[in-house]
Motif scaffolding. Structure first.
Motif, PDB file in Angstrom:
ATOM      1  N   ASN A 126     -15.235  -0.486 -17.746  1.00  0.00           N
ATOM      2  CA  ASN A 126     -14.249  -1.515 -18.094  1.00  0.00           C
ATOM      3  C   ASN A 126     -13.192  -1.626 -17.001  1.00  0.00           C
ATOM      4  O   ASN A 126     -12.561  -0.635 -16.636  1.00  0.00           O
ATOM      5  CB  ASN A 126     -13.615  -1.164 -19.437  1.00  0.00           C
ATOM      6  N   ARG A 127     -12.969  -2.834 -16.495  1.00  0.00           N
ATOM      7  CA  ARG A 127     -12.085  -3.006 -15.347  1.00  0.00           C
ATOM      8  C   ARG A 127     -10.619  -2.771 -15.678  1.00  0.00           C
ATOM      9  O   ARG A 127      -9.862  -2.278 -14.842  1.00  0.00           O
ATOM     10  CB  ARG A 127     -12.308  -4.389 -14.730  1.00  0.00           C
ATOM     11  N   ALA A 128     -10.204  -3.113 -16.895  1.00  0.00           N
ATOM     12  CA  ALA A 128      -8.820  -2.849 -17.285  1.00  0.00           C
ATOM     13  C   ALA A 128      -8.564  -1.338 -17.345  1.00  0.00           C
ATOM     14  O   ALA A 128      -7.503  -0.858 -16.913  1.00  0.00           O
ATOM     15  CB  ALA A 128      -8.519  -3.500 -18.637  1.00  0.00           C
ATOM     16  N   TYR A 129      -9.528  -0.611 -17.893  1.00  0.00           N
ATOM     17  CA  TYR A 129      -9.420   0.853 -17.930  1.00  0.00           C
ATOM     18  C   TYR A 129      -9.329   1.416 -16.515  1.00  0.00           C
ATOM     19  O   TYR A 129      -8.461   2.245 -16.209  1.00  0.00           O
ATOM     20  CB  TYR A 129     -10.631   1.427 -18.661  1.00  0.00           C
ATOM     21  N   LEU A 130     -10.220   0.990 -15.644  1.00  0.00           N
ATOM     22  CA  LEU A 130     -10.245   1.512 -14.276  1.00  0.00           C
ATOM     23  C   LEU A 130      -8.951   1.180 -13.526  1.00  0.00           C
ATOM     24  O   LEU A 130      -8.402   2.031 -12.818  1.00  0.00           O
ATOM     25  CB  LEU A 130     -11.442   0.949 -13.519  1.00  0.00           C
ATOM     26  N   LYS A 131      -8.485  -0.039 -13.672  1.00  0.00           N
ATOM     27  CA  LYS A 131      -7.257  -0.430 -12.969  1.00  0.00           C
ATOM     28  C   LYS A 131      -6.102   0.480 -13.352  1.00  0.00           C
ATOM     29  O   LYS A 131      -5.336   0.948 -12.502  1.00  0.00           O
ATOM     30  CB  LYS A 131      -6.913  -1.880 -13.277  1.00  0.00           C
ATOM     31  N   GLU A 132      -5.977   0.749 -14.652  1.00  0.00           N
ATOM     32  CA  GLU A 132      -4.874   1.612 -15.091  1.00  0.00           C
ATOM     33  C   GLU A 132      -5.065   3.046 -14.627  1.00  0.00           C
ATOM     34  O   GLU A 132      -4.137   3.687 -14.134  1.00  0.00           O
ATOM     35  CB  GLU A 132      -4.745   1.562 -16.613  1.00  0.00           C
ATOM     36  N   ARG A 133      -6.288   3.571 -14.745  1.00  0.00           N
ATOM     37  CA  ARG A 133      -6.506   4.979 -14.429  1.00  0.00           C
ATOM     38  C   ARG A 133      -6.316   5.256 -12.934  1.00  0.00           C
ATOM     39  O   ARG A 133      -5.749   6.292 -12.554  1.00  0.00           O
ATOM     40  CB  ARG A 133      -7.899   5.402 -14.891  1.00  0.00           C
ATOM     41  N   VAL A 134      -6.803   4.385 -12.055  1.00  0.00           N
ATOM     42  CA  VAL A 134      -6.729   4.704 -10.623  1.00  0.00           C
ATOM     43  C   VAL A 134      -5.320   4.599 -10.066  1.00  0.00           C
ATOM     44  O   VAL A 134      -5.057   5.085  -8.965  1.00  0.00           O
ATOM     45  CB  VAL A 134      -7.712   3.864  -9.776  1.00  0.00           C
ATOM     46  N   THR A 135      -4.387   3.989 -10.812  1.00  0.00           N
ATOM     47  CA  THR A 135      -2.992   4.082 -10.367  1.00  0.00           C
ATOM     48  C   THR A 135      -2.533   5.532 -10.330  1.00  0.00           C
ATOM     49  O   THR A 135      -1.629   5.894  -9.583  1.00  0.00           O
ATOM     50  CB  THR A 135      -2.055   3.297 -11.309  1.00  0.00           C
ATOM     51  N   GLU A 136      -3.185   6.377 -11.138  1.00  0.00           N
ATOM     52  CA  GLU A 136      -2.836   7.792 -11.223  1.00  0.00           C
ATOM     53  C   GLU A 136      -3.723   8.671 -10.351  1.00  0.00           C
ATOM     54  O   GLU A 136      -3.241   9.618  -9.711  1.00  0.00           O
ATOM     55  CB  GLU A 136      -2.937   8.246 -12.673  1.00  0.00           C
ATOM     56  N   THR A 137      -5.035   8.387 -10.314  1.00  0.00           N
ATOM     57  CA  THR A 137      -5.951   9.339  -9.696  1.00  0.00           C
ATOM     58  C   THR A 137      -5.754   9.462  -8.191  1.00  0.00           C
ATOM     59  O   THR A 137      -5.982  10.545  -7.630  1.00  0.00           O
ATOM     60  CB  THR A 137      -7.421   8.995 -10.003  1.00  0.00           C
ATOM     61  N   ARG A 181      -4.271  20.403 -17.006  1.00  0.00           N
ATOM     62  CA  ARG A 181      -3.585  19.139 -16.762  1.00  0.00           C
ATOM     63  C   ARG A 181      -4.384  17.978 -17.347  1.00  0.00           C
ATOM     64  O   ARG A 181      -5.589  17.870 -17.150  1.00  0.00           O
ATOM     65  CB  ARG A 181      -3.361  18.921 -15.268  1.00  0.00           C
ATOM     66  N   GLN A 182      -3.695  17.102 -18.067  1.00  0.00           N
ATOM     67  CA  GLN A 182      -4.329  15.967 -18.716  1.00  0.00           C
ATOM     68  C   GLN A 182      -3.927  14.670 -18.016  1.00  0.00           C
ATOM     69  O   GLN A 182      -2.790  14.542 -17.551  1.00  0.00           O
ATOM     70  CB  GLN A 182      -3.902  15.886 -20.190  1.00  0.00           C
ATOM     71  N   PRO A 183      -4.831  13.705 -17.928  1.00  0.00           N
ATOM     72  CA  PRO A 183      -4.442  12.414 -17.350  1.00  0.00           C
ATOM     73  C   PRO A 183      -3.402  11.728 -18.215  1.00  0.00           C
ATOM     74  O   PRO A 183      -3.409  11.863 -19.451  1.00  0.00           O
ATOM     75  CB  PRO A 183      -5.762  11.635 -17.322  1.00  0.00           C
ATOM     76  N   ALA A 184      -2.525  10.989 -17.560  1.00  0.00           N
ATOM     77  CA  ALA A 184      -1.453  10.311 -18.283  1.00  0.00           C
ATOM     78  C   ALA A 184      -1.770   8.849 -18.554  1.00  0.00           C
ATOM     79  O   ALA A 184      -1.152   8.231 -19.426  1.00  0.00           O
ATOM     80  CB  ALA A 184      -0.142  10.418 -17.493  1.00  0.00           C
ATOM     81  N   THR A 185      -2.716   8.280 -17.810  1.00  0.00           N
ATOM     82  CA  THR A 185      -3.019   6.854 -17.924  1.00  0.00           C
ATOM     83  C   THR A 185      -4.327   6.620 -18.676  1.00  0.00           C
ATOM     84  O   THR A 185      -5.151   7.523 -18.825  1.00  0.00           O
ATOM     85  CB  THR A 185      -3.137   6.237 -16.523  1.00  0.00           C
ATOM     86  N   ALA A 186      -4.492   5.368 -19.118  1.00  0.00           N
ATOM     87  CA  ALA A 186      -5.731   4.933 -19.778  1.00  0.00           C
ATOM     88  C   ALA A 186      -6.136   5.881 -20.900  1.00  0.00           C
ATOM     89  O   ALA A 186      -7.286   6.305 -20.994  1.00  0.00           O
ATOM     90  CB  ALA A 186      -6.857   4.795 -18.748  1.00  0.00           C
ATOM     91  N   ARG A 187      -5.201   6.177 -21.767  1.00  0.00           N
ATOM     92  CA  ARG A 187      -5.444   7.111 -22.854  1.00  0.00           C
ATOM     93  C   ARG A 187      -5.614   6.373 -24.181  1.00  0.00           C
ATOM     94  O   ARG A 187      -5.289   5.203 -24.330  1.00  0.00           O
ATOM     95  CB  ARG A 187      -4.272   8.102 -22.952  1.00  0.00           C
TER      96      ARG A 187
END
Length: 815
Positions: free
Chosen positions: A392-403, A415-421
């Motif tokens: 899903n592109r919306a999921y990816l866009k949000e997550r890669v701002t963090e990764t 450590r847990q990811p903070a985005t796309a949760r």
């Protein structure tokens, strides 16, 4: 179009360093009729503007092995091909500015040394010698890896391409692949275009190395390949008079890296909040292009860089560069055969470490293609870990701002990811949230990791020492051991295998005896022909023709693919992913039977419901299945209930449990309990590289039943004897903590590393599992040695055991 062939054994899509490496290594393995197709010019996507940093140390032993291979390969390519790769071993230095970062670096250095990578903490004086231009103010530690280095990325790719051509690979530029063709089960070729004319190439194997374009190309074939481009910034100074050759410098606490090259300095950034790019797709005409400047975005990094390297204040800026690179949801690249389509291989999503990784990744994937199986455990980067929703592109866009920023963030344990949760939730999520659950993510699932007490905030405060939830998890652990604990295990992977031939099929791919009476639960493994563990699971026989397989939630795609790939075309078997159809509540502890008696009229005695059996029960006003099995080493039941009735069953259990000390428990308590019991965890303690007998799981293997995949390897190992054994360790000092990858020392010599670790609250010290060499030795020989665990450079004595340190006779489980 006469120059393009009509057929090929393998077609590689993409002429960056990854595609060129795979072509080179396939040719070295003797493959003929290999074709590489590049839509524009070789290196024109991402490779040409990469920084070319060659770091050997990675997050796991095998990824470190691949990075070391890359460095060695790039050194020898020039002699083989005549093209200079620019590879030089000028070393690298990483500087810590906090005590937490110092702990991380010292742990990494200990891990590196265990795998033959020279890495040492250096004094301030030595740091000044190696990097005289550095302002070391605030530094708490510095780690030097003299074998690291840097290279010319474009020339590395060109050298690999020439080496491939020299061994028969046909390389074509300006050929765009429009579609990967299949017959519905496996690839059959590609359709491409050159000079506006379509062309078809039949092929047995297709490898997607299309970089930023790889996701959309894969989607056209129904293949999940979750990656997204981000803008990546660096600047290059004008020449600086008198600047000597310098090691690569990383200052992760300031999000920056520094590379000296030909008398100039390159300053790059992995900023905490990145800028995704290409949300509407990557332009087809993108070729040696760069993105618009955004100096305001880069300026905070540059301000810190000028303070850290004062000479930059006087240096002019020659180039300010912004180029796209691909990032993935977990900062690990993708390698391997796609689960959706046989013959479709992937090497993409390198998260800005593509140059350092591609030499080794190309070698590993070439062997995977040639042999039909990975050459060693590559689960960390296996494409089969990707979940369909992650495309899903919306999921990816949000997550890669963090990764992107996580590459240089503190790599704290847990450590847990903070985005796309919040995407995948069990039906009990809101119940658990209201009771103080602190959630973690696994394969998109929100899982309660621990529970905050009254007045506490359910949020992580990360550290390498005891984190803020340590006491909370200790209370949960104690409840499981002394009274009763309740876990939400809905994220289990659940696979229903049914049909006339289901039993015969499962008996062929499982090492245990599957032909048991309905209601029996079989703990078993699926093995590969080497005797390595492809899946660790339980199989519950529901009826004569139906079975339920319970697998780890993280491996559900991998396990479904393994099952489907081994299914005969004429077999009457249906395989269905049932993961989301049922919730699972695990009631565990010595008081579990007392709680079950309150909520159900069924008989839960040993005679009526022995360990390793399942039956349907009434619970509250619902119907469910109770599986008597455990992953924590206590009396207990896993209760499988349809999602619509799950909240009711939870409420009934919670109410009945109050009188019996029932405590809500999270995944951290589950992990600490299973480590005390020495239960294995797939992906850490057991992998496709680990022989089932050396993993200590021979009791689950039934060679007497007849033929199954891996049987010959089991019989051979029994005849030859074990080369290593999985050993459980308990630290003699109750204070230090273990996570995984800590080196194991036997009689003062490093012999391995811990595959997993956690604090054993009942046993009173940190517990770990790890393999120890034992060729020609008895169990007494192994246990007769003295053991230590290296924790951030400090050796801590450890007790070793080949039997579980907790309840070795399974008395509590069978109570």
């Amino acid at each position: 179009m006469a120059d393009l062939p009509q057929k090929a054994r393998a077609v590689i899509i993409g002429g960056g360093v990854s595609g060129c490496s795979i072509a080179y290594h396939l040719a070295k393995l003797g493959w003929q009729d290999v074709v590489l197709l590049e839509r524009k010019k070789l290196t024109s996507g991402t490779t040409w503007h990469a920084a070319g940093l060659i770091g050997q140390l990675r997050a796991s032993p095998n990824l470190t092995r691949l990075a070391k291979y890359s460095a060695d390969l790039y050194e020898r390519l020039e002699e083989e091909t005549g093209i200079a790769t620019g590879m030089r071993r000028n070393g690298s230095i990483t500087v810590a500015l906090t005590e937490e970062r110092r702990e991380e670096l010292l742990r990494q250095a200990a891990f590196a040394r265990a795998f033959g990578v020279e890495a040492d903490e250096i004094s301030p004086e030595r740091l000044a010698e190696l990097y005289p231009h550095l302002n070391a103010e605030g530094a708490t530690a510095a780690i030097h890896l003299p074998g690291d280095g840097q290279c010319d990325p474009a020339n590395v790719a060109m050298a690999l391409a020439k080496g491939a051509r020299n061994n028969g690979v046909k390389v074509f530029e300006d050929v765009a692949v429009a579609e990967v063709l299949s017959n519905g089960k496996r690839v059959v070729g590609v359709t491409c275009e050159k000079d506006g004319e379509p062309h078809h190439i039949a092929a047995d194997v297709v490898v997607n190395c299309a970089g930023m374009w790889a996701r959309d190309l894969a989607a056209g074939s129904g293949v999940t390949l979750p990656l997204h481009a981000c803008e990546h910034f660096y600047l290059v100074t004008e020449s600086i008079d008198g600047l000597p050759p310098l090691p690569v410098l990383r200052v992760p606490d300031e999000h920056a890296y520094y590379k000296e090259d030909a008398g100039k300095m390159l300053v790059g950034a992995f900023e905490p909040v990145a800028k995704p790019w290409g949300m509407d797709g990557i332009p087809a005409d993108f070729c040696f292009d760069q993105l618009p400047e955004d100096f305001d975005h880069f300026e905070p990094i540059l301000d810190m860089a000028v303070s850290r390297l004062p000479m930059l204040a006087e240096a002019g800026i020659h180039t300010f560069f912004n180029g796209p690179e691909s990032f993935t949801p977990d900062d690990r690249y993708y390698l391997g055969e796609a689960p959706e389509l046989a013959g479709y291989f992937v090497a993409a999503g390198y998260n800005s470490i593509g140059i350092a990784s591609s030499g080794g990744a190309g070698m590993a994937l070439a062997h995977w293609i040639d042999d039909g199986t990975p050459p060693f455990d590559l689960w960390d980067v296996d494409i089969r870990r990707a979940q369909p929703f992650q495309a899903n592109r919306a999921y990816l866009k949000e997550r890669v701002t963090e990764t992107l920023g996580l590459l240089f963030a503190d790599h704290f344990p847990y450590r847990q990811p903070a985005t796309a949760r919040g995407l995948r939730r069990s039906p009990l999520h809101e119940h658990l949230k209201a009771r103080g659950a602190a959630f973690g993510e696994m394969a998109g699932w929100e899982r309660a990791n621990w529970f905050a007490g009254e007045g506490e905030t359910p949020e992580y405060r990360y550290s390498w020492k005891r984190q803020n939830w340590f006491a909370n998890s200790a209370r949960e652990h104690s409840a499981v051991r002394e009274a009763a604990g309740l876990f939400d295990m809905t994220s289990f992977g659940k696979i229903r295998v049914e049909g006339r031939d289901a039993c015969r099929f499962l008996d062929r791919i499982c090492a245990g005896i599957i032909d048991v009476e309905p209601g029996r639960i079989v703990y078993t493994q699926m093995l590969n022909p080497r005797g390595g563990i492809e899946c660790d699971l339980t199989v519950t026989r529901l009826s004569e023709t139906a079975f339920l397989l319970i697998v780890p939630g993280a491996t559900i795609i991998r396990d479904l693919a393994w099952l489907r790939r081994h299914l005969d075309g004429d077999a009457h078997v249906v395989i269905t992913d049932m993961t989301s159809s049922e919730a699972v509540l695990a009631l565990m502890g010595p008081n579990a039977r007392k709680v079950m008696k309150v909520v159900s009229p069924n008989d839960f005695s040993n005679a009526a419901h022995p360990f390793g059996t399942m039956r349907e029960i009434e619970i509250g006003m619902a119907m469910a299945r109770a599986h008597r099995i455990t992953y924590v080493g206590e009396l207990g039941w896993e209760i499988y209930v349809s999602t619509d009735q799950a909240a009711h069953v939870f409420e009934v259990l919670e109410e009945a449990g109050r009188a019996h000390g029932l405590t809500l428990c999270g995944m951290h308590a589950l992990d600490s309990c299973r480590l005390e019991k020495a239960f294995r965890h797939f992906g850490h303690d057991i992998t496709d590289e680990d022989h089932v007998l050396e993993a200590g799981l021979g009791f689950a293997v039934k060679t007497e039943k007849g033929d199954f995949i891996g049987r010959d390897a089991v019989l051979k190992k029994r005849e030859e004897g074990l080369s290593r054994r999985l050993v459980q360790f308990r630290l003699k000092d109750p204070e230090p903590l273990l996570y995984h990858n800590e080196p194991i020392l036997r009689d003062g010599v490093v012999v391995g590393h811990l595959t997993s670790g956690a604090y054993g609250h009942h046993l009173g010290a940190a517990i770990g599992l790890g393999y120890v060499p034992c060729k020609g030795e008895s169990a007494a020989d192994v246990l007769g040695s003295s053991y230590e665990i290296d924790i951030a450079g400090t050796r801590v004595g450890a007790e070793a055991s080949l039997k579980p340190l907790y309840d070795p006779k399974m008395e509590r489980v069978r109570a």
